[in-house]
Design a protein around this motif. Structure first.
Motif, mmCIF file in Angstrom:
data_model
loop_
_atom_site.group_PDB
_atom_site.id
_atom_site.type_symbol
_atom_site.label_atom_id
_atom_site.label_comp_id
_atom_site.label_asym_id
_atom_site.label_seq_id
_atom_site.Cartn_x
_atom_site.Cartn_y
_atom_site.Cartn_z
ATOM 1 N N ALA A 173 0.820 -1.221 0.000
ATOM 2 C CA ALA A 173 0.000 0.000 0.000
ATOM 3 C C ALA A 173 0.848 1.262 0.000
ATOM 4 O O ALA A 173 0.301 2.372 0.018
ATOM 5 C CB ALA A 173 -0.934 -0.013 1.203
ATOM 6 N N PRO A 184 -7.891 5.998 1.264
ATOM 7 C CA PRO A 184 -8.918 5.046 0.808
ATOM 8 C C PRO A 184 -8.286 3.752 0.306
ATOM 9 O O PRO A 184 -7.262 3.761 -0.381
ATOM 10 C CB PRO A 184 -9.617 5.803 -0.333
ATOM 11 C CG PRO A 184 -9.359 7.245 -0.058
ATOM 12 C CD PRO A 184 -7.985 7.288 0.562
ATOM 13 N N GLY A 185 -8.903 2.631 0.676
ATOM 14 C CA GLY A 185 -8.453 1.331 0.186
ATOM 15 C C GLY A 185 -7.414 0.640 1.033
ATOM 16 O O GLY A 185 -7.114 -0.539 0.818
ATOM 17 N N LYS A 187 -6.048 -1.464 3.988
ATOM 18 C CA LYS A 187 -6.652 -2.488 4.846
ATOM 19 C C LYS A 187 -5.823 -2.629 6.133
ATOM 20 O O LYS A 187 -4.619 -2.862 6.059
ATOM 21 C CB LYS A 187 -6.729 -3.831 4.118
ATOM 22 C CG LYS A 187 -7.660 -3.825 2.916
ATOM 23 C CD LYS A 187 -7.687 -5.157 2.212
ATOM 24 C CE LYS A 187 -6.355 -5.457 1.520
ATOM 25 N NZ LYS A 187 -6.403 -6.721 0.757
ATOM 26 N N ASN A 224 -10.961 1.967 7.782
ATOM 27 C CA ASN A 224 -10.096 1.064 7.023
ATOM 28 C C ASN A 224 -9.792 -0.250 7.755
ATOM 29 O O ASN A 224 -9.132 -1.129 7.188
ATOM 30 C CB ASN A 224 -8.778 1.761 6.681
ATOM 31 C CG ASN A 224 -8.916 2.753 5.541
ATOM 32 O OD1 ASN A 224 -9.861 2.677 4.757
ATOM 33 N ND2 ASN A 224 -7.985 3.699 5.442
ATOM 34 N N ASP A 245 -2.720 -4.400 4.940
ATOM 35 C CA ASP A 245 -1.615 -3.498 4.611
ATOM 36 C C ASP A 245 -0.906 -2.955 5.848
ATOM 37 O O ASP A 245 0.220 -2.450 5.735
ATOM 38 C CB ASP A 245 -2.147 -2.318 3.797
ATOM 39 C CG ASP A 245 -2.833 -2.758 2.511
ATOM 40 O OD1 ASP A 245 -2.227 -3.580 1.787
ATOM 41 O OD2 ASP A 245 -3.966 -2.306 2.254
#
Length: 315
Positions: A173, A184-185, A187, A224, A245
């Motif tokens: 990431a 955003p996105g 984890k 997240n 991540d």
């Protein structure tokens, strides 16, 4: 011709009638049931038979009925073999601790039961056996102490630990700072708030938001989080396997990991949460002398040095 009853005849008739009457009376007096008469000896035997419980091949009649509570679990003492319930975050240090203690105290061995402190606490409350309890949170120690499970004067501060963020070695990431946790996105894995490291993580995130990054950063970071684990090593495993991540763990976990397993981001001390570990001997221990040796070893410079090597700090 009419016969006249002479005195002699009248006397004879009277004798006959008298004999008949006596016979009738005798027959009435001797008529009875078929039961034999009850003698004093028979009465004694009857009383004895009634008052003595009758036992059969399948049923014994007790003379008294006692009401008892469910007995406490019993354990066979295994002298010199200590069972140590240990917070899972000491997984890396436990092997070195065990072998070093055995070398210092020949004839003793240590079996570590490693799990989240909340799970270990529940096991103790449900009757599981342990000699020593090492907790990653004072709250669980305090609860067990109030419930009477500890020898109170054996409870001691053992070590401290800070929270950090770990990343997979490849950092897919591309997280460079704590700010990136809100992208955003991303984890993230963290422990549930019922787990000591989960409580510490929540506190650290709140502190970071209040001092530096703001509420929007906190909200985005929490959004997240894709996995809440029940132990600290479980968070670390998610990161090592690349399933997330980033993960919030104790500093000791990153220190104990093999080189190249993780990248890490420190959390400033001013915003961090210092977790205090405690050690104590459980009241049900059948090896209290050996348990005292183990506790003394862990508090000694030898034990503290091992903890420091694995990222813990002295209390």
């Amino acid at each position: 011709m009419k016969k006249t009853l002479t005195p002699t005849r009248l006397a004879f008739i009277g004798i006959v009638c008298g004999l008949l009457l006596v016979s009738a009376l005798f027959a009435g007096c001797t008529q009875s049931t078929t039961s034999a008469p009850v003698t004093p000896a028979a009465t004694t035997a009857l009383v004895t038979a009634v008052s003595t419980p009758v036992a059969s091949a399948t049923t014994a009649v007790p003379t008294t009925v006692a009401t008892t509570s469910t007995p406490a679990p019993t354990y066979t003492a295994s002298q010199g073999n200590l069972v140590v319930y240990t917070a899972a975050s000491l997984s890396g240090a436990s092997k070195t601790i065990g072998s070093s203690f055995t070398a210092a105290y020949p004839g003793t061995t240590v079996a570590f039961d490693l799990d989240g402190t909340q799970a270990l606490k529940t096991q103790v409350e449900n009757g599981a056996y342990a000699d020593v309890f090492i907790s990653a949170s004072n709250s669980y120690t305090n609860t067990l102490q109030k419930e009477g499970y500890f020898i109170n004067n054996t409870i001691q501060k053992l070590a401290t630990n800070y929270v950090i963020v770990i990343l997979p070695a490849s950092n897919p990431a591309n997280i460079k700072s704590l700010t990136d946790l809100a992208k955003p996105g991303v984890k993230i894995a963290m422990a549930a708030n019922t787990v000591p490291v989960g409580t510490a993580t929540t506190a650290a995130i709140n502190n970071l938001a209040n001092s530096t990054y703001g509420q929007s950063w906190k909200n985005a970071t929490i959004s997240n989080v894709v996995s809440y684990e029940t132990s600290e090593p479980a968070v670390a495993a998610k990161v090592a396997l690349g399933e997330v991540d980033a993960g919030f763990v104790y500093q000791s976990t990153a220190t104990a990991a093999a080189s190249g397993t993780y990248q890490s981001l420190p959390i400033p001390t001013k915003d961090n949460y210092l977790q205090t570990y405690t050690i104590g001997i459980l009241r049900e221990s059948t090896n209290q002398a050996q348990a005292a040796w183990f506790e003394q070893y862990m508090l000694s410079s030898a034990g503290q040095n091992i903890l420091n090597e694995y990222g813990f700090t002295s209390p």
